[in-house]
Motif scaffolding. Sequence first.
Motif, PDB file in Angstrom:
ATOM      1  N   GLY A   1       3.972   6.435   0.431  1.00 10.52           N
ATOM      2  CA  GLY A   1       3.707   6.300   1.980  1.00 10.52           C
ATOM      3  C   GLY A   1       2.529   7.426   2.374  1.00 10.52           C
ATOM      4  O   GLY A   1       1.533   7.469   1.699  1.00 10.52           O
ATOM      5  N   LYS A   2       2.948   8.068   3.213  1.00  7.07           N
ATOM      6  CA  LYS A   2       2.017   9.145   3.856  1.00  7.07           C
ATOM      7  C   LYS A   2       2.069  10.193   2.920  1.00  7.07           C
ATOM      8  O   LYS A   2       1.107  11.463   3.471  1.00  7.07           O
ATOM      9  CB  LYS A   2       2.261   9.698   5.332  1.00  7.07           C
ATOM     10  CG  LYS A   2       2.227   8.486   6.414  1.00  7.07           C
ATOM     11  CD  LYS A   2       2.504   8.923   7.757  1.00  7.07           C
ATOM     12  CE  LYS A   2       2.319   7.712   8.492  1.00  7.07           C
ATOM     13  NZ  LYS A   2       2.722   7.818  10.007  1.00  7.07           N
ATOM     14  N   ARG A   3       2.792  10.609   2.027  1.00  2.49           N
ATOM     15  CA  ARG A   3       2.896  11.745   1.117  1.00  2.49           C
ATOM     16  C   ARG A   3       2.077  11.655  -0.077  1.00  2.49           C
ATOM     17  O   ARG A   3       2.167  11.076  -1.000  1.00  2.49           O
ATOM     18  CB  ARG A   3       4.182  11.951   0.502  1.00  2.49           C
ATOM     19  CG  ARG A   3       4.678  13.017  -0.087  1.00  2.49           C
ATOM     20  CD  ARG A   3       6.034  13.487  -0.485  1.00  2.49           C
ATOM     21  NE  ARG A   3       5.956  14.566  -1.512  1.00  2.49           N
ATOM     22  CZ  ARG A   3       7.006  14.417  -2.140  1.00  2.49           C
ATOM     23  NH1 ARG A   3       7.927  13.596  -2.397  1.00  2.49           N
ATOM     24  NH2 ARG A   3       7.082  15.543  -3.162  1.00  2.49           N
ATOM     25  N   GLU A   4       0.855  12.373   0.141  1.00  5.85           N
ATOM     26  CA  GLU A   4      -0.353  12.090  -0.753  1.00  5.85           C
ATOM     27  C   GLU A   4       0.256  13.185  -2.158  1.00  5.85           C
ATOM     28  O   GLU A   4       0.987  14.119  -1.734  1.00  5.85           O
ATOM     29  CB  GLU A   4      -1.720  12.752  -0.327  1.00  5.85           C
ATOM     30  CG  GLU A   4      -2.297  11.833   0.592  1.00  5.85           C
ATOM     31  CD  GLU A   4      -2.704  10.541   0.261  1.00  5.85           C
ATOM     32  OE1 GLU A   4      -2.879  10.391  -1.068  1.00  5.85           O
ATOM     33  OE2 GLU A   4      -2.408   9.432   0.944  1.00  5.85           O
ATOM     34  N   SER A   5      -0.103  12.826  -3.209  1.00  5.38           N
ATOM     35  CA  SER A   5       0.282  13.843  -4.705  1.00  5.38           C
ATOM     36  C   SER A   5       1.864  14.068  -4.396  1.00  5.38           C
ATOM     37  O   SER A   5       2.056  15.116  -4.738  1.00  5.38           O
ATOM     38  CB  SER A   5      -0.521  15.253  -4.382  1.00  5.38           C
ATOM     39  OG  SER A   5      -2.149  14.816  -4.473  1.00  5.38           O
ATOM     40  N   ALA A   6       2.335  13.050  -4.322  1.00  3.06           N
ATOM     41  CA  ALA A   6       4.081  12.881  -4.283  1.00  3.06           C
ATOM     42  C   ALA A   6       4.244  13.353  -5.485  1.00  3.06           C
ATOM     43  O   ALA A   6       5.440  14.233  -5.953  1.00  3.06           O
ATOM     44  CB  ALA A   6       4.609  12.003  -3.787  1.00  3.06           C
ATOM     45  N   TYR A   7       3.645  12.841  -6.786  1.00  2.00           N
ATOM     46  CA  TYR A   7       4.137  13.240  -8.220  1.00  2.00           C
ATOM     47  C   TYR A   7       2.713  13.138  -8.915  1.00  2.00           C
ATOM     48  O   TYR A   7       1.708  12.550  -8.573  1.00  2.00           O
ATOM     49  CB  TYR A   7       4.870  12.084  -8.892  1.00  2.00           C
ATOM     50  CG  TYR A   7       6.148  11.863  -8.069  1.00  2.00           C
ATOM     51  CD1 TYR A   7       7.281  12.661  -8.223  1.00  2.00           C
ATOM     52  CD2 TYR A   7       6.312  10.868  -7.095  1.00  2.00           C
ATOM     53  CE1 TYR A   7       8.513  12.536  -7.544  1.00  2.00           C
ATOM     54  CE2 TYR A   7       7.535  10.652  -6.337  1.00  2.00           C
ATOM     55  CZ  TYR A   7       8.694  11.596  -6.784  1.00  2.00           C
ATOM     56  OH  TYR A   7       9.750  11.361  -6.019  1.00  2.00           O
ATOM     57  N   GLN A   8       2.772  14.336  -9.846  1.00  2.00           N
ATOM     58  CA  GLN A   8       1.529  14.326 -10.736  1.00  2.00           C
ATOM     59  C   GLN A   8       1.972  14.674 -12.257  1.00  2.00           C
ATOM     60  O   GLN A   8       3.127  15.014 -12.303  1.00  2.00           O
ATOM     61  CB  GLN A   8       0.519  15.499 -10.074  1.00  2.00           C
ATOM     62  CG  GLN A   8       0.148  15.464  -8.720  1.00  2.00           C
ATOM     63  CD  GLN A   8      -0.538  16.623  -8.221  1.00  2.00           C
ATOM     64  OE1 GLN A   8      -0.174  17.746  -8.270  1.00  2.00           O
ATOM     65  NE2 GLN A   8      -1.865  16.467  -7.764  1.00  2.00           N
ATOM     66  N   GLY A   9       1.251  14.314 -13.068  1.00  3.62           N
ATOM     67  CA  GLY A   9       1.610  14.322 -14.382  1.00  3.62           C
ATOM     68  C   GLY A   9       0.477  13.683 -15.292  1.00  3.62           C
ATOM     69  O   GLY A   9      -0.708  13.678 -14.892  1.00  3.62           O
ATOM     70  N   SER A  10       0.796  13.547 -16.500  1.00  3.16           N
ATOM     71  CA  SER A  10       0.133  12.960 -17.337  1.00  3.16           C
ATOM     72  C   SER A  10       0.476  11.611 -17.833  1.00  3.16           C
ATOM     73  O   SER A  10       1.715  11.273 -17.882  1.00  3.16           O
ATOM     74  CB  SER A  10      -0.201  13.786 -18.668  1.00  3.16           C
ATOM     75  OG  SER A  10       1.174  13.742 -19.404  1.00  3.16           O
TER      76      SER A  10
ATOM     77  N   GLY B   1       0.891  -1.057  -0.088  1.00  2.70           N
ATOM     78  CA  GLY B   1      -0.086  -0.096   0.016  1.00  2.70           C
ATOM     79  C   GLY B   1       0.747   1.319   0.135  1.00  2.70           C
ATOM     80  O   GLY B   1       0.267   2.283  -0.136  1.00  2.70           O
ATOM     81  N   ARG B   2       2.012   1.163   0.088  1.00  5.16           N
ATOM     82  CA  ARG B   2       3.053   2.276   0.136  1.00  5.16           C
ATOM     83  C   ARG B   2       2.900   3.409  -1.123  1.00  5.16           C
ATOM     84  O   ARG B   2       3.095   4.427  -1.217  1.00  5.16           O
ATOM     85  CB  ARG B   2       4.492   1.771   0.416  1.00  5.16           C
ATOM     86  CG  ARG B   2       5.519   2.996   0.505  1.00  5.16           C
ATOM     87  CD  ARG B   2       6.782   2.640   0.865  1.00  5.16           C
ATOM     88  NE  ARG B   2       7.655   3.423   0.426  1.00  5.16           N
ATOM     89  CZ  ARG B   2       7.902   4.723   0.491  1.00  5.16           C
ATOM     90  NH1 ARG B   2       7.017   5.572   1.109  1.00  5.16           N
ATOM     91  NH2 ARG B   2       9.118   5.239  -0.056  1.00  5.16           N
ATOM     92  N   ILE B   3       2.908   2.673  -2.452  1.00  5.81           N
ATOM     93  CA  ILE B   3       2.821   3.357  -3.533  1.00  5.81           C
ATOM     94  C   ILE B   3       1.544   3.300  -4.114  1.00  5.81           C
ATOM     95  O   ILE B   3       0.800   2.206  -4.377  1.00  5.81           O
ATOM     96  CB  ILE B   3       3.977   2.898  -4.625  1.00  5.81           C
ATOM     97  CG1 ILE B   3       5.092   2.795  -4.046  1.00  5.81           C
ATOM     98  CG2 ILE B   3       3.765   3.630  -6.041  1.00  5.81           C
ATOM     99  CD1 ILE B   3       5.680   4.163  -3.698  1.00  5.81           C
ATOM    100  N   ARG B   4       0.829   4.373  -4.504  1.00  2.00           N
ATOM    101  CA  ARG B   4      -0.655   4.427  -4.893  1.00  2.00           C
ATOM    102  C   ARG B   4      -0.608   5.324  -6.146  1.00  2.00           C
ATOM    103  O   ARG B   4      -0.357   6.217  -6.072  1.00  2.00           O
ATOM    104  CB  ARG B   4      -1.471   4.817  -3.862  1.00  2.00           C
ATOM    105  CG  ARG B   4      -1.327   3.899  -2.705  1.00  2.00           C
ATOM    106  CD  ARG B   4      -2.270   4.505  -1.514  1.00  2.00           C
ATOM    107  NE  ARG B   4      -2.056   5.881  -1.081  1.00  2.00           N
ATOM    108  CZ  ARG B   4      -0.792   6.081  -0.344  1.00  2.00           C
ATOM    109  NH1 ARG B   4       0.038   5.162  -0.049  1.00  2.00           N
ATOM    110  NH2 ARG B   4      -0.638   7.241   0.054  1.00  2.00           N
TER     111      ARG B   4
END
Length: 83
Positions: free
Chosen positions: A33-42, A16-19
């Motif tokens: 982990g606990k960092r929501e929206s760590a990366y965003q893109g297309s 469940g660490r990477i979503r």
Amino acid sequence: MAEIHPYVGMWVTADGRIRHNLLPDGRYDEARGKRESAYQGSYTVIGNHIDYVDDTGFTADGEFVDGVLYHAGMVLRRERMAS
């Protein structure tokens, strides 16, 4: 009305660490982990291949095989919504 791609949805590692949330508009939102929206893109999908481009320009790719997403050494499975 546009058809939603079958790979749209939440993909998670077994721990469940990477979503990866693949959104219907061709965008993704990755939590670590606990960092929501760590990366965003297309993202784009051609056949069973996915290409990611994050908002900083970093690129990555992956393959969907038998309902599993293989990406950067990770194995992600679709998260099923509770009924």
